[in-house]
Design a protein around this motif. Structure first.
Motif, PDB file in Angstrom:
ATOM      1  N   GLN A   1      -5.583  -7.648  -6.936  1.00  0.00           N
ATOM      2  CA  GLN A   1      -6.328  -6.457  -6.522  1.00  0.00           C
ATOM      3  C   GLN A   1      -5.502  -5.208  -6.806  1.00  0.00           C
ATOM      4  O   GLN A   1      -4.321  -5.154  -6.445  1.00  0.00           O
ATOM      5  CB  GLN A   1      -6.655  -6.517  -5.027  1.00  0.00           C
ATOM      6  CG  GLN A   1      -7.550  -7.686  -4.653  1.00  0.00           C
ATOM      7  CD  GLN A   1      -7.943  -7.654  -3.195  1.00  0.00           C
ATOM      8  OE1 GLN A   1      -7.878  -6.613  -2.544  1.00  0.00           O
ATOM      9  NE2 GLN A   1      -8.342  -8.792  -2.659  1.00  0.00           N
TER      10      GLN A   1
ATOM     11  N   CYS B   1       0.852  -1.189   0.000  1.00  0.00           N
ATOM     12  CA  CYS B   1       0.000   0.000   0.000  1.00  0.00           C
ATOM     13  C   CYS B   1       0.887   1.236   0.000  1.00  0.00           C
ATOM     14  O   CYS B   1       1.667   1.453   0.942  1.00  0.00           O
ATOM     15  CB  CYS B   1      -0.907  -0.018   1.227  1.00  0.00           C
ATOM     16  SG  CYS B   1      -2.192   1.248   1.192  1.00  0.00           S
TER      17      CYS B   1
ATOM     18  N   ASN C   1      -5.877  -0.899  -6.684  1.00  0.00           N
ATOM     19  CA  ASN C   1      -6.648   0.284  -6.310  1.00  0.00           C
ATOM     20  C   ASN C   1      -6.026   1.515  -6.956  1.00  0.00           C
ATOM     21  O   ASN C   1      -4.895   1.888  -6.637  1.00  0.00           O
ATOM     22  CB  ASN C   1      -6.664   0.437  -4.777  1.00  0.00           C
ATOM     23  CG  ASN C   1      -7.634   1.513  -4.305  1.00  0.00           C
ATOM     24  OD1 ASN C   1      -7.952   2.454  -5.054  1.00  0.00           O
ATOM     25  ND2 ASN C   1      -8.117   1.404  -3.091  1.00  0.00           N
TER      26      ASN C   1
ATOM     27  N   SER D   1      -3.677   4.473  -4.737  1.00  0.00           N
ATOM     28  CA  SER D   1      -4.636   5.575  -4.691  1.00  0.00           C
ATOM     29  C   SER D   1      -3.992   6.867  -4.198  1.00  0.00           C
ATOM     30  O   SER D   1      -3.006   6.856  -3.470  1.00  0.00           O
ATOM     31  CB  SER D   1      -5.823   5.212  -3.795  1.00  0.00           C
ATOM     32  OG  SER D   1      -5.422   5.029  -2.459  1.00  0.00           O
TER      33      SER D   1
ATOM     34  N   SER E   1     -10.300  -0.837  -7.970  1.00  0.00           N
ATOM     35  CA  SER E   1     -10.989   0.306  -7.376  1.00  0.00           C
ATOM     36  C   SER E   1     -10.533   1.544  -8.118  1.00  0.00           C
ATOM     37  O   SER E   1      -9.338   1.819  -8.218  1.00  0.00           O
ATOM     38  CB  SER E   1     -10.644   0.428  -5.886  1.00  0.00           C
ATOM     39  OG  SER E   1     -11.322   1.521  -5.320  1.00  0.00           O
TER      40      SER E   1
ATOM     41  N   ASN F   1      -2.045  -0.970  -3.820  1.00  0.00           N
ATOM     42  CA  ASN F   1      -2.874   0.227  -3.635  1.00  0.00           C
ATOM     43  C   ASN F   1      -2.056   1.452  -4.014  1.00  0.00           C
ATOM     44  O   ASN F   1      -1.106   1.810  -3.322  1.00  0.00           O
ATOM     45  CB  ASN F   1      -3.343   0.315  -2.179  1.00  0.00           C
ATOM     46  CG  ASN F   1      -4.357   1.426  -1.969  1.00  0.00           C
ATOM     47  OD1 ASN F   1      -4.447   2.361  -2.770  1.00  0.00           O
ATOM     48  ND2 ASN F   1      -5.120   1.355  -0.899  1.00  0.00           N
TER      49      ASN F   1
ATOM     50  N   SER G   1      -1.773  -7.736  -4.114  1.00  0.00           N
ATOM     51  CA  SER G   1      -2.595  -6.536  -3.928  1.00  0.00           C
ATOM     52  C   SER G   1      -1.704  -5.304  -3.945  1.00  0.00           C
ATOM     53  O   SER G   1      -0.676  -5.258  -3.265  1.00  0.00           O
ATOM     54  CB  SER G   1      -3.352  -6.621  -2.594  1.00  0.00           C
ATOM     55  OG  SER G   1      -4.084  -5.428  -2.357  1.00  0.00           O
TER      56      SER G   1
ATOM     57  N   GLU H   1      -0.256   4.678  -0.789  1.00  0.00           N
ATOM     58  CA  GLU H   1      -1.133   5.830  -1.017  1.00  0.00           C
ATOM     59  C   GLU H   1      -0.396   7.141  -0.738  1.00  0.00           C
ATOM     60  O   GLU H   1       0.506   7.197   0.086  1.00  0.00           O
ATOM     61  CB  GLU H   1      -2.350   5.759  -0.095  1.00  0.00           C
ATOM     62  CG  GLU H   1      -3.281   4.597  -0.324  1.00  0.00           C
ATOM     63  CD  GLU H   1      -4.471   4.638   0.614  1.00  0.00           C
ATOM     64  OE1 GLU H   1      -4.815   5.734   1.082  1.00  0.00           O
ATOM     65  OE2 GLU H   1      -5.054   3.574   0.885  1.00  0.00           O
TER      66      GLU H   1
END
Length: 502
Positions: A271, A226, A273, A251, A296, A249, A247, A228
């Motif tokens: 996944q 992740c 995002n 974002s 997403s 992320n 996964s 972000e």
């Protein structure tokens, strides 16, 4: 004028260290005098540039440089904290008495039991600056830690992080958000420190994608990353790294259009995002990003949905707050179009679509049936129509061509098509019976409160509204703006509005 640069409050290697000052985090960029004032000063670059005053210069002399023109300050050593080591922070946060731990009256086995019971260690926003001086003490005292939160600490480099994690043999999850970590000089020396790591969060760490790829060899087993709110723009191909990632992320990063295709080098990605990245167009040619099952996004154009339909493994999709609109302006219709366009979709915005699929696809056929006929219909639809509706022909093959009577374009704004049956309930007034009303979806909340005022004789300003849906049992959604419509809040036929007042 002589200045004592061996101030006991300042470490010898202070430049590059992280400090805390007035609740803010900063990095030391200069240690020394700042004439004409006397004494020792620290030149710091703030994580939050609004906290600063200048670019590292004073009266025409440049003492250090800053990324932002107003991101620097000079502060006295007495005003800052250089933090404490890992175990000191653990004792402070978990209120373990140091004297008790060191006491000979407590057996070694009981000490191990006390520390060994900790599996999830939360040290977020503590002033942890490193592992401490005694090698191996972390492994002895916190041997069973599986999840470690070191977000917003005073760690200044990956070497210090590795010195801690290499003593945590069972560590699988690491939270390092809101830190500023210098890149390691020898990556190979730290691979063992993160050999079991599966989950890593590096949100708001001021990182670029090349810097992340540079560090990636240290995380050979990573599955969930992740990142972000960093400085990630263009996504270069992750060649030979992050190959176990499932996964990702990204974002809240200003991503460059089309660079998402470089993620096709991640073979296990499931996944992804990309919400709030500013992407308005996504194009997939032959290579799609791995085997992504869950996306997403913040959507703006229907062509993006058509590109996502090319992903053979896409089964879960989230696009809350998107700006996609249908011809009738109804969010429910837009969701139906999403379901129809994404043929393999199982979950949309956390809700299963299995029961809705047949109706959504049949409605889609009817919705664009007239346009399909004008474009060539049964003989051969035009290239332009096929580009706008790439799944339409497969839906025709599945359900058959629409009947002539079904091709009449519906009148979406007709009042009868927009009326919602809503039940008003009064949870704080047990004696008052629920009231059923049919209201237009375009009715603003202010007018709903006006209706309730006439029914209840309670001033509209005192009314507080929430609603529940049979599709989300147990969840209560707030209706917090009088100027929004019922349709804006996705209130549907059969929902219940809960009315309270002060």
């Amino acid at each position: 004028m002589g200045v004592d640069q061996t101030d006991p409050e300042v470490p010898e290697d202070a430049v590059g260290k992280r400090v805390s000052c007035g609740g803010e985090r900063a990095t030391v960029r200069y240690v020394g005098p700042v004439p004409p004032t006397a004494g020792l000063w620290l030149g710091v670059q703030w994580d939050n540039p609004d906290r600063g005053k200048h670019d590292g210069s004073h009266e025409g002399v440049q003492y250090f440089s800053c990324r932002h023109s107003k991101g620097g300050s000079f502060v006295r050593p007495a005003k800052v904290s250089f933090g404490v080591d890992y175990l000191t922070a653990v004792r402070q946060v978990y209120r373990i008495d140091t004297e008790e731990v060191l006491s000979e009256e407590i057996s070694i086995s009981s000490k191990k039991l006390k520390w060994g019971s900790i599996k999830e260690l939360i040290l977020s926003h503590c002033e942890v600056n490193g592992p401490g001086e005694q090698d191996g003490e972390i492994r002895t005292t916190t041997p069973n830690v599986e999840w470690l939160d070191l977000s917003g600490t005073l760690l200044s480099c990956w070497e210090d992080v590795a010195a801690i994690t290499q003593q945590l043999d069972r560590l699988e999850g690491l939270q390092l958000s809101c830190n500023r970590l210098r890149l390691p000089s020898e990556l190979s020396a730290h691979c063992q420190a993160f050999c079991s790591l599966k989950v890593l969060a590096l949100n708001s760490c001021d990182l670029t994608w090349p810097q992340i790829l540079e560090c990636a060899p240290m995380w050979p087993q990573l599955e969930d990353l992740c990142v972000e709110e960093n400085n990630i723009t263009e996504l270069q191909r992750p060649e030979g790294v992050l190959q176990t990632l499932r996964s990702l992320n990204l974002s809240c990063n200003p991503l460059v259009q089309d660079s998402v295709l470089s993620l096709s080098a991640l073979p296990r990605l499931e996944q992804l995002n990309l919400s709030k990245t500013g992407l308005s167009v996504i194009r997939f040619d032959d290579a799609a990003p791995g085997k992504v099952q869950s996306w997403s996004l913040s959507l703006f154009q229907w062509c993006v949905v058509d590109e996502l339909a090319k992903l053979p493994s896409l089964v879960q999709f989230s696009c809350r707050g998107n700006r996609l609109v249908s011809s009738d302006g109804n969010p429910k219709t837009a969701n139906q179009m999403l379901i129809a366009k994404l043929g393999r979709l199982v979950v949309l915005n956390s809700s299963e679509v299995r029961r809705d699929r047949r109706g959504a696809e049949l409605d889609y056929i009817k919705m664009f049936g007239e346009e399909w006929l004008k474009a060539g219909g049964r003989s051969q639809a035009s290239t332009q129509f096929t580009c706008l509706h790439p799944r339409y022909q497969s839906l025709i093959d599945k359900y058959g061509a629409p009947e002539e009577g079904e091709l009449k374009k519906p009148e979406p704004f007709a009042l009868k098509n927009q009326l919602l049956k809503i039940t008003f309930a009064f949870p704080d007034d047990a004696e008052r019976k629920p009231i059923e009303k049919k209201l237009p979806a375009t009715m603003v909340v202010q007018k709903v409160k006006g209706l309730l005022y006439r029914l209840l004789k309670v001033p509209a300003a005192d009314l507080k509204l929430t609603y529940t849906s049979p599709k989300m049992v147990g969840t209560e959604f707030e209706i917090d703006s009088d100027l929004k419509t019922l349709q804006f809040y996705s209130i549907e036929d059969g929902d219940q509005v809960l009315v309270r007042w002060s």
